[in-house]
Design a protein around this motif. Structure first.
Motif, short mmCIF file in Angstrom:
data_model
loop_
_atom_site.label_atom_id
_atom_site.label_comp_id
_atom_site.label_asym_id
_atom_site.label_seq_id
_atom_site.Cartn_x
_atom_site.Cartn_y
_atom_site.Cartn_z
N UNK A 75 30.04 32.89 39.66
CA UNK A 75 29.92 32.61 41.09
C UNK A 75 30.42 31.20 41.32
N UNK A 76 31.72 31.11 41.61
CA UNK A 76 32.37 29.81 41.70
C UNK A 76 31.82 28.96 42.84
N UNK A 77 31.46 29.58 43.95
CA UNK A 77 30.96 28.82 45.09
C UNK A 77 29.67 28.05 44.74
N UNK A 78 28.89 28.65 43.83
CA UNK A 78 27.64 28.01 43.40
C UNK A 78 27.79 27.24 42.09
N UNK A 79 28.99 27.33 41.50
CA UNK A 79 29.24 26.75 40.17
C UNK A 79 28.16 27.22 39.19
N UNK A 80 28.03 28.53 39.12
CA UNK A 80 27.06 29.14 38.20
C UNK A 80 27.66 30.35 37.51
N UNK A 81 27.20 30.55 36.28
CA UNK A 81 27.52 31.75 35.52
C UNK A 81 26.30 32.66 35.53
N UNK B 39 36.52 39.89 40.59
CA UNK B 39 35.88 39.45 41.82
C UNK B 39 35.42 38.01 41.84
N UNK B 40 35.75 37.25 40.78
CA UNK B 40 35.29 35.87 40.68
C UNK B 40 36.19 34.89 41.41
N UNK B 41 37.41 35.31 41.71
CA UNK B 41 38.38 34.39 42.29
C UNK B 41 39.34 33.82 41.28
N UNK B 42 39.07 34.04 39.99
CA UNK B 42 40.00 33.62 38.94
C UNK B 42 41.17 34.60 38.94
N UNK B 43 42.38 34.10 39.12
CA UNK B 43 43.56 34.96 39.16
C UNK B 43 43.90 35.43 37.75
N UNK B 44 44.07 36.76 37.61
CA UNK B 44 44.44 37.37 36.34
C UNK B 44 45.84 37.96 36.45
N UNK C 71 40.77 28.31 40.12
CA UNK C 71 39.55 27.76 40.71
C UNK C 71 39.36 26.29 40.32
N UNK C 72 38.91 25.46 41.23
CA UNK C 72 38.68 24.04 40.91
C UNK C 72 37.64 23.91 39.79
N UNK C 73 37.92 23.01 38.85
CA UNK C 73 36.96 22.74 37.79
C UNK C 73 36.86 23.80 36.73
N UNK C 74 37.76 24.79 36.74
CA UNK C 74 37.71 25.88 35.76
C UNK C 74 39.01 25.88 34.95
N UNK C 75 38.89 25.77 33.65
CA UNK C 75 40.03 25.76 32.73
C UNK C 75 39.97 27.02 31.86
#
Length: 410
Positions: free
Chosen positions: A91-97, A249-254, A270-274
């Motif tokens: 859940x990228x909006x909450x910065x949580x897994x 559905x996470x917003x991470x482009x595949x 997504x910002x902050x995601x590598x």
């Protein structure tokens, strides 16, 4: 929760790495080596201490080693290791897994989930059918291999050849079944794989190409052409796909191949995601193509770039390596560096019927890839020439007596 409290908790969550294989472990280690002092948490789905995978099809499978755990002092490095933690959502909006044990917050996230092996449709749960990807897979297969007098390997790729090698060493009769018309069909050109197919016969392994598996029953493998192969164990090695299904559905482009579409700095959409390792593709300016590299060296090198960019807080380092991998099969050490897609010239160095030979690929005169069988100097020197983009003298390249490093055009 106030905005100030939420920001504080996010700051304390630090870097969270999903995946405790080579890429994940090396990212955590690289962060510490490069001076990161904040929290680092490594999430691993398996219950085992993080381990290296290449020995699974060799020493671990043959009972010469119990495991291949990394020699890393996680506690001493201040790396929080959470094993048996499967991540099921982001859940990228909450910065949580989302995990089975509850949510895990992050400030910076690194995706290093690797790949999962492909299976044969209809064979899931069939007794006697094995994959070889995890430590548990090797542990289950080891006693089966020791007791079986005959094994069938489905797939004549790198892992299939390595398992067939181990099975022959264990004393099993081996039949390798490949749907394509040749070995390593998805990796190398036909003219290069032709001499490699002969290695199977020399090792006493039967190779069936152009053969599709129609089904697997207890004690036999059924082929589409009606043949039936008796078997004590079946190992499926037909490739792998990025372990990214949980990102839907996470917003991470595949990409179409399921890989995380990372940029040249190994950042995701997504910002902050590598993303790093087997789960991520990256654009290569060197080759003018997007690469997905499922090999050990990529999982070792990429984390250094991720760590540098995380520490800087901005993209300061580009990832554009010369891909490298190796395979030990049928008494031969096979190494490959580069990417031969787009090459316009193929040159042999040595007789492919001999124990040692190499193949070089050039594009516009510059070396772009090299395959070395028992010629480690060709590989080492060729890799440096590829990195430098050196234009070579094709006639000298084709002379196996001339060191590759001495073939630069004058």
């Amino acid at each position: 929760m106030s905005e100030q409290t939420e920001q504080t908790e996010q700051t304390h969550s630090g870097v969270v790495i999903v995946g405790a294989g080579m890429a994940g472990v090396q990212t955590a280690v690289a962060l510490r080596e490069q001076g990161f002092t904040g929290p680092v948490t490594l999430l691993g789905a398996e219950p085992h201490q993080p381990y290296d995978r290449p020995p699974l099809s060799k020493a671990v499978l043959l009972g010469k080693a119990e495991d291949s755990a990394f020699d890393v002092d996680f506690e001493g490095l201040g790396i929080g290791l959470r094993l048996g933690t499967e991540v099921i959502g982001l859940r990228a909006a909450d910065r949580e897994l989302d995990t089975g044990a509850g949510p895990v917050p992050y400030d910076t996230l690194v995706l290093a989930t690797g790949a999962v092996p492909l299976t044969l449709p209809g064979t899931e749960g069939v007794p006697g059918v094995h994959l070889l990807r995890t430590l548990d897979d090797a542990a289950r297969l080891r006693p089966v291999l020791a007791a079986a007098d005959r094994a069938v390997v489905v797939g004549a790729g790198w892992i299939g050849a390595e398992f067939a090698t181990a099975a022959r060493e264990a004393g099993c009769a081996v039949t390798v079944v490949e749907a394509a018309d040749r070995v390593l069909a998805g990796a190398l050109p036909a003219e290069v794989t032709a001499p490699m197919a002969r290695w199977y016969e020399e090792a006493g392994a039967e190779l069936l190409t152009g053969a599709r598996v129609a089904g697997i029953e207890a004690g036999r493998v059924l082929l589409a052409d009606g043949r039936s192969l008796p078997v004590g164990a079946v190992v499926v090695g037909v490739g792998a796909r990025p372990a990214t299904g949980w990102l839907a559905g996470s917003g991470v482009v595949l990409g179409p191949d399921g890989s995380v579409t990372a940029d040249a700095h190994l950042r995701t959409s997504l910002p902050g995601v590598h993303a790093v390792g087997d789960c991520a593709s990256f654009p290569s300016a060197r080759y003018g193509a997007r690469l997905l590299v499922h090999h050990w060296d990529n999982a070792l090198q990429g984390p250094r770039t991720v760590a540098a960019n995380v520490l800087a807080g901005e993209p300061v380092q580009v990832y554009d390596p010369v891909p490298y991998f190796w395979s030990e099969q049928f008494g031969r050490f096979v190494q490959y560096a580069g990417h031969h897609g787009g090459a316009d010239t193929l040159l042999w160095r040595g007789d492919p019927a001999a124990p040692a030979w190499s193949v070089c690929w050039l594009r516009d005169g510059a070396l772009v890839a090299v395959l070395a069988v028992g010629r480690p100097r060709d590989l080492a020197q060729g890799r440096k020439l590829i990195e430098a983009g050196t234009v070579l003298d094709a006639d000298r390249v084709a002379d196996p007596a001339v060191p590759l490093k001495s073939t630069a055009r004058r």
